[in-house]
Design an enzyme around this catalytic site. Sequence first.
Site, PDB file in Angstrom:
ATOM      1  N   ASP A  89     161.884  53.486 -14.935  1.00  0.00           N
ATOM      2  CA  ASP A  89     160.967  53.359 -16.058  1.00  0.00           C
ATOM      3  C   ASP A  89     161.075  54.637 -16.895  1.00  0.00           C
ATOM      4  O   ASP A  89     161.582  55.663 -16.425  1.00  0.00           O
ATOM      5  CB  ASP A  89     159.549  53.167 -15.518  1.00  0.00           C
ATOM      6  N   GLU A 128     158.322  55.851 -19.687  1.00  0.00           N
ATOM      7  CA  GLU A 128     157.047  56.520 -19.931  1.00  0.00           C
ATOM      8  C   GLU A 128     156.260  56.699 -18.632  1.00  0.00           C
ATOM      9  O   GLU A 128     156.129  55.773 -17.842  1.00  0.00           O
ATOM     10  CB  GLU A 128     156.225  55.726 -20.937  1.00  0.00           C
TER      11      GLU A 128
END
Length: 203
Positions: free
Chosen positions: A7, A9
């Site tokens: 991922d 953020e």
Amino acid sequence: MHIVCLDLEGVLVPEIWIAFSEAVGIPELKRTTRDEPNYDTLMKFRLSILEKNGLGLKEIQSTIEKIEPLDGAFAFLNELRSFCQTIILSDTFEQFAAPLMKKLGMPTIFCNSLEVAPTGKITGYKMRCEHSKLTTVRALQSCGFETIASGDSFNDIEMIKASKAGFLFRTTEQIKNDFPQFKAFTEYKDLLSAIKQAVMENN
């Protein structure tokens, strides 16, 4: 062969919408995929707030230009890419991600795109594909890769579940409680060690 799916953020860079929320003084925009499992619901909520306040892409990009990778993220990503192919899978948008990728050494990222009017108003968004993180992991597996995944939010759970190994990173207590089967880390060195071990165990 292995490939790591990360991922963006909350794992490598700060949450863009939280930074923007603080920049423009709209607390409602702090809501993220850590809080809302349904991404379409979340984005419609965000776009309605932007329209109500007369904010568009230019204002968000101005905030993004000031965002730096999380402390240690650049070194972590470099070390990870030295021994395993890595792709960032994110539900962010091309218009947001570009300056951040430069600061991270231009890793590969698969993300979505915004629909923007000539005025700069964000009118909608286009997902790359349905269940984009899970769909990408499945596609990589169909190409002969064994995937290892890590993220911090509800929208990362599908790819973590589908991978040979999966880890939570700097997630919430709620998500840790909801998914106790996944090891959760807060330090890059620990996540890096876990990924290395997973690679060696699957060889």
